[in-house]
Design a protein around this motif. Structure first.
Motif, PDB file in Angstrom:
ATOM      1  N   GLU A  25       8.236 -10.897   1.858  1.00  0.00           N
ATOM      2  CA  GLU A  25       7.396  -9.892   2.527  1.00  0.00           C
ATOM      3  C   GLU A  25       7.423  -8.562   1.770  1.00  0.00           C
ATOM      4  O   GLU A  25       6.435  -7.845   1.720  1.00  0.00           O
ATOM      5  CB  GLU A  25       7.860  -9.682   3.977  1.00  0.00           C
ATOM      6  CG  GLU A  25       7.427 -10.786   4.933  1.00  0.00           C
ATOM      7  CD  GLU A  25       5.910 -11.027   4.954  1.00  0.00           C
ATOM      8  OE1 GLU A  25       5.124 -10.064   4.845  1.00  0.00           O
ATOM      9  OE2 GLU A  25       5.512 -12.203   5.068  1.00  0.00           O
ATOM     10  N   TYR A  28       4.696  -8.498  -0.751  1.00  0.00           N
ATOM     11  CA  TYR A  28       3.370  -8.197  -0.194  1.00  0.00           C
ATOM     12  C   TYR A  28       3.244  -6.691   0.044  1.00  0.00           C
ATOM     13  O   TYR A  28       2.198  -6.094  -0.207  1.00  0.00           O
ATOM     14  CB  TYR A  28       3.133  -8.958   1.111  1.00  0.00           C
ATOM     15  CG  TYR A  28       2.925 -10.440   0.923  1.00  0.00           C
ATOM     16  CD1 TYR A  28       1.834 -10.923   0.210  1.00  0.00           C
ATOM     17  CD2 TYR A  28       3.814 -11.360   1.469  1.00  0.00           C
ATOM     18  CE1 TYR A  28       1.632 -12.284   0.034  1.00  0.00           C
ATOM     19  CE2 TYR A  28       3.617 -12.722   1.307  1.00  0.00           C
ATOM     20  CZ  TYR A  28       2.528 -13.180   0.587  1.00  0.00           C
ATOM     21  OH  TYR A  28       2.335 -14.521   0.415  1.00  0.00           O
ATOM     22  N   ARG A  32       0.412  -4.124  -1.478  1.00  0.00           N
ATOM     23  CA  ARG A  32      -0.463  -3.231  -0.692  1.00  0.00           C
ATOM     24  C   ARG A  32      -0.290  -1.790  -1.164  1.00  0.00           C
ATOM     25  O   ARG A  32      -1.264  -1.034  -1.279  1.00  0.00           O
ATOM     26  CB  ARG A  32      -0.141  -3.369   0.805  1.00  0.00           C
ATOM     27  CG  ARG A  32      -0.547  -4.725   1.376  1.00  0.00           C
ATOM     28  CD  ARG A  32      -0.412  -4.753   2.888  1.00  0.00           C
ATOM     29  NE  ARG A  32       0.960  -4.678   3.385  1.00  0.00           N
ATOM     30  CZ  ARG A  32       1.718  -5.735   3.675  1.00  0.00           C
ATOM     31  NH1 ARG A  32       1.252  -6.973   3.517  1.00  0.00           N
ATOM     32  NH2 ARG A  32       2.948  -5.570   4.132  1.00  0.00           N
ATOM     33  N   ASN A  69      -1.338 -10.133   1.899  1.00  0.00           N
ATOM     34  CA  ASN A  69      -0.463 -10.300   3.069  1.00  0.00           C
ATOM     35  C   ASN A  69       0.027 -11.717   3.350  1.00  0.00           C
ATOM     36  O   ASN A  69       0.864 -11.900   4.238  1.00  0.00           O
ATOM     37  CB  ASN A  69      -1.135  -9.736   4.334  1.00  0.00           C
ATOM     38  CG  ASN A  69      -2.444 -10.419   4.585  1.00  0.00           C
ATOM     39  OD1 ASN A  69      -2.486 -11.634   4.599  1.00  0.00           O
ATOM     40  ND2 ASN A  69      -3.505  -9.653   4.771  1.00  0.00           N
ATOM     41  N   ILE A  71      -1.225 -14.096   4.930  1.00  0.00           N
ATOM     42  CA  ILE A  71      -1.631 -14.707   6.206  1.00  0.00           C
ATOM     43  C   ILE A  71      -2.649 -15.809   5.923  1.00  0.00           C
ATOM     44  O   ILE A  71      -3.634 -15.579   5.223  1.00  0.00           O
ATOM     45  CB  ILE A  71      -2.277 -13.647   7.141  1.00  0.00           C
ATOM     46  CG1 ILE A  71      -1.263 -12.547   7.434  1.00  0.00           C
ATOM     47  CG2 ILE A  71      -2.864 -14.299   8.397  1.00  0.00           C
ATOM     48  CD1 ILE A  71      -0.594 -12.592   8.740  1.00  0.00           C
ATOM     49  N   THR A 114       2.576  -9.274  13.416  1.00  0.00           N
ATOM     50  CA  THR A 114       3.467  -8.126  13.203  1.00  0.00           C
ATOM     51  C   THR A 114       4.875  -8.595  12.842  1.00  0.00           C
ATOM     52  O   THR A 114       5.514  -8.062  11.932  1.00  0.00           O
ATOM     53  CB  THR A 114       3.495  -7.246  14.469  1.00  0.00           C
ATOM     54  OG1 THR A 114       2.171  -6.739  14.676  1.00  0.00           O
ATOM     55  CG2 THR A 114       4.474  -6.083  14.317  1.00  0.00           C
ATOM     56  N   ARG A 116       5.675 -11.239  11.359  1.00  0.00           N
ATOM     57  CA  ARG A 116       5.675 -11.814  10.005  1.00  0.00           C
ATOM     58  C   ARG A 116       5.597 -10.724   8.946  1.00  0.00           C
ATOM     59  O   ARG A 116       6.279 -10.785   7.917  1.00  0.00           O
ATOM     60  CB  ARG A 116       4.478 -12.770   9.888  1.00  0.00           C
ATOM     61  CG  ARG A 116       4.109 -13.205   8.479  1.00  0.00           C
ATOM     62  CD  ARG A 116       4.873 -14.445   8.033  1.00  0.00           C
ATOM     63  NE  ARG A 116       4.418 -15.598   8.773  1.00  0.00           N
ATOM     64  CZ  ARG A 116       3.352 -16.342   8.440  1.00  0.00           C
ATOM     65  NH1 ARG A 116       2.671 -16.039   7.360  1.00  0.00           N
ATOM     66  NH2 ARG A 116       3.006 -17.365   9.167  1.00  0.00           N
ATOM     67  N   THR A 117       4.747  -9.748   9.163  1.00  0.00           N
ATOM     68  CA  THR A 117       4.426  -8.812   8.077  1.00  0.00           C
ATOM     69  C   THR A 117       5.022  -7.420   8.249  1.00  0.00           C
ATOM     70  O   THR A 117       5.041  -6.635   7.308  1.00  0.00           O
ATOM     71  CB  THR A 117       2.897  -8.619   7.986  1.00  0.00           C
ATOM     72  OG1 THR A 117       2.449  -8.041   9.241  1.00  0.00           O
ATOM     73  CG2 THR A 117       2.173  -9.929   7.765  1.00  0.00           C
TER      74      THR A 117
END
Ligand code: GLY
Ligand code: MN
Ligand code: MN
Length: 485
Positions: A25, A28, A32, A69, A71, A114, A116-117
Motif C-alpha cells: 500500500e 500506491y 499517488r 490504488n 482496486i 478505506t 485497504r487503502t
C-alpha cells in the motif's frame, strides 16, 4: 545471473515470495504522491473500468486507475485535489449492497476501500455532485482523454475550465517499474514460457490452431494468470505472415511454420513472448534460413540492449542484420536497396521493410504495449525498464502485389520473384521479454528458441488427450478458414 537462478529455483519450488510479489500500500501512496507532484493546482478525476456491459464478461480494471490504488472492482473512481501544497484524495466505490452482491459478488464497499487503502471513500453515486463542486472551485481539471462524456459535462458546466489529459504523467510514472512490479512481470513471463513449452511439445500436423490456443490459455489460467494479455496469435502456414492474425481456426500441415505470439496477464502485468516452430518438428532448409536470420537479428538487438543504450542503436543493429540476410537470400536486391512505396510518401522506402514492417519492440507492464517511456521507445535503457525485442520476417505469397507499379519496382519484382516463391508463406517472429536491473539486462523469457533447442523440444512430445472425432466434426461442418490467397 545469480538473481535469475534464485528466481528459477523459487519458481520450481512452487512458492513465490508472497510479500515481494505484492504491491505494498505504501507504494500506491508513493505513486499517488508522484502524480500529485506533477499536477498544477486543480483536480483529477480518474474513473476505473465499468461493469462489463454485456453477458457477464470477465472484468479487467483500467490500468491507470489500477496503478494508482490497486482496486480491482468495477464502477470505482479516484478523485485527487491539489490546492497549494495540500493534496486530498477520495475513492469512490460501489457501496455494499447484499441484494446486488448475490449476483456479482462481494464488494469492498466504502469501509473496505478505506481499510485497504487508507483513503477516505464514498459511494460512487455521489461523485458527480462532488466533481461539479470541484469544477466550480478550480481552474484546471485532469481527465483521461477517453472520458469524453465526463470532459463534455465539465466543459459545459464551466467553459473556462482547462481540461488536461493524464497520458504524459502516467507514462512518466509507469515507465520505470518498481521491484514489486518486476516480480509480477517475471511471474507473467514464467507462466507464458510454460505455455510456450507445452505448445511446442504438443504440435503435430493435422492439429488445428485452436487446439494450441486452448493449451496455451489452459496453462495460463491453471497457473493463476488472470487471462491472456492480448488475443493469442496461433498462425500457421499463410497465417504466419499475418501480423495480428487471431482467428486461430486453421488445420496445420507438415511443412508449414506456426507463429505463436502469446502472453499471460498476471495480477494485471502483461507478458508477450513469441515462438515460431515448424509444424512437423523439423525445419526445412528454407524455414531454417529465414528463422536463423530472424534469430541473428534478435541477438544483435540483444547485444545492443545495454543500460544507457537507446532504441536507435538497437534498431540499427537489427536492421543491418536483416538487410544483409534478406539480400543474401535474394528477397531484396541489395542490403541498401529501396523501392517506390507510393501513397503520400515521396522518398523511396527500404526494401527490407516489405518483409519486416513492424517495430522492434515495446515496453511491457500493466498494458502489453505499455505507455511507459521505456528506453525501447524513447530515451535510454535504465533499471526498472521492461520491454520486448521482436524482429520478424514475413514472406507473404502475394507480396509482389503489395509493391506499386513503377519502372524501378517492376525491375525489382522480376529480380526477387523466384526468392519470394521459394520462401512464400514462411513467417517468423521471435519475441522475448527483458528486464533491466542494476545488474544489467535480464532475458526473462527463456523458452527454447535456437533451432536445435526447438527441434529437441518438439521431439520430446507431450501427449495431450484430444477428441479426434470432435475435431473432425469441426473440419466437416462449414469450416472456412480465412487465409491469405
Ligand atoms: N503481441 C503483440 C505484440 O507482439 O506486440
Ligand atoms: Mn507479441
Ligand atoms: Mn510485442
Amino acid at each position: 545471473m545469480k538473481m535469475r537462478l534464485i528466481i528459477a529455483l523459487v519458481g520450481l519450488a512452487g512458492f513465490a515470495p508472497a510479500l515481494a510479489a505484492q504491491i505494498p500500500e505504501s507504494e500506491y501512496a508513493q505513486r499517488r504522491a508522484a502524480f500529485a507532484s506533477r499536477m498544477r493546482e486543480g483536480f483529477l478525476v480518474l474513473p476505473g473500468a465499468p461493469e462489463p456491459a454485456r453477458d457477464y464478461m470477465d472484468f479487467a480494471q483500467e490500468p491507470n486507475f489500477f496503478y494508482l490504488n490497486g482496486i480491482d472492482e468495477p464502477g470505482a473512481a479516484l478523485v485527487m485535489v491539489k490546492q497549494g501544497t495540500t493534496v486530498t484524495i477520495t475513492l469512490f466505490v460501489q457501496p455494499r449492497d447484499p441484494a446486488r452482491e448475490v449476483w456479482s459478488g462481494f464488494r469492498l464497499g466504502t469501509d473496505g476501500a478505506t481499510a485497504r487503502t487508507g483513503l477516505p471513500a464514498r459511494a460512487i453515486a455521489s461523485m458527480d455532485a462532488f466533481v461539479d463542486s470541484l469544477a466550480a472551485a478550480h481552474q484546471v481539471a485532469y481527465v483521461p482523454r477517453d472520458e469524453r462524456e465526463l470532459t463534455a459535462r465539465l466543459r459545459a458546466l464551466k467553459p473556462s475550465l482547462t481540461v488536461l489529459g493524464i497520458a504524459d504523467f502516467m507514462s512518466a510514472l509507469r515507465g520505470r517499474k518498481s521491484p514489486a512490479e518486476l516480480d509480477l512481470l517475471r511471474k507473467a513471463i514464467a507462466i507464458t514460457v510454460d505455455a510456450q513449452n507445452l505448445a511446442m511439445r504438443s504440435i503435430s500436423p493435422g492439429m488445428n490452431e485452436f487446439e494450441i490456443e486452448g493449451l496455451v490459455e489452459y496453462t495460463f489460467r491453471r497457473n493463476g494468470a488472470d487471462r491472456p494479455s492480448f488475443a493469442s496469435i496461433i498462425g500457421s502456414g499463410p497465417n504466419s505472415t499475418t501480423l495480428h492474425y487471431n482467428r486461430n481456426d486453421r488445420f496445420m500441415n507438415a511443412g508449414e511454420m506456426v507463429v505463436m505470439d502469446i502472453g499471460a496477464s498476471y495480477r494485471g502485468y502483461a507478458a508477450d513472448v513469441t515462438r515460431t516452430v515448424p509444424v512437423n518438428g523439423e525445419f526445412s532448409p528454407e524455414q531454417r534460413s529465414i528463422y536463423q536470420l530472424v534469430r541473428d537479428a534478435q541477438a544483435a538487438g540483444e547485444r545492443a540492449a545495454k543500460p544507457g543504450a537507446n532504441s536507435m542503436a538497437m534498431n540499427i543493429a537489427v536492421d543491418s542484420v536483416i538487410k544483409q540476410g534478406l539480400a543474401a537470400l535474394g528477397l531484396i536486391e541489395s542490403h541498401d536497396a529501396v523501392y517506390d512505396c507510393g501513397g503520400e510518401r515521396v522518398a523511396p522506402c527500404s526494401q527490407h521493410r516489405l518483409f519486416y514492417m513492424h517495430g522492434l519492440g515495446h515496453a511491457i507492464g500493466l498494458d502489453v504495449h505499455d505507455p511507459g517511456t521505456s528506453g525501447i521507445q524513447v530515451g535510454t535503457l535504465a533499471p526498472g525498464d521492461a520491454f520486448s525485442i521482436e524482429p520478424g520476417i514475413y514472406v507473404r505469397s502475394n507480396l509482389l502485389d503489395i509493391i506499386p507499379p513503377s519502372p524501378r519496382n517492376d525491375a525489382m519484382k522480376t529480380r526477387i520473384a523466384a526468392a519470394v516463391r521459394r520462401y512464400a508463406n514462411i513467417g517468423v517472429r521471435i519475441e522475448d521479454d527483458y528486464i533491466v536491473t542494476a545488474a544489467g539486462v535480464e532475458w526473462a523469457s527463456r523458452a527454447p528458441r535456437e533451432i536445435q533447442e526447438i527441434e529437441a523440444a518438439m521431439r520430446d512430445r507431450v501427449h495431450v488427450p484430444r477428441d479426434a472425432g470432435k475435431i473432425e466434426w469441426y473440419r466437416t461442418t462449414g469450416h472456412q478458414p480465412r487465409t491469405t490467397p
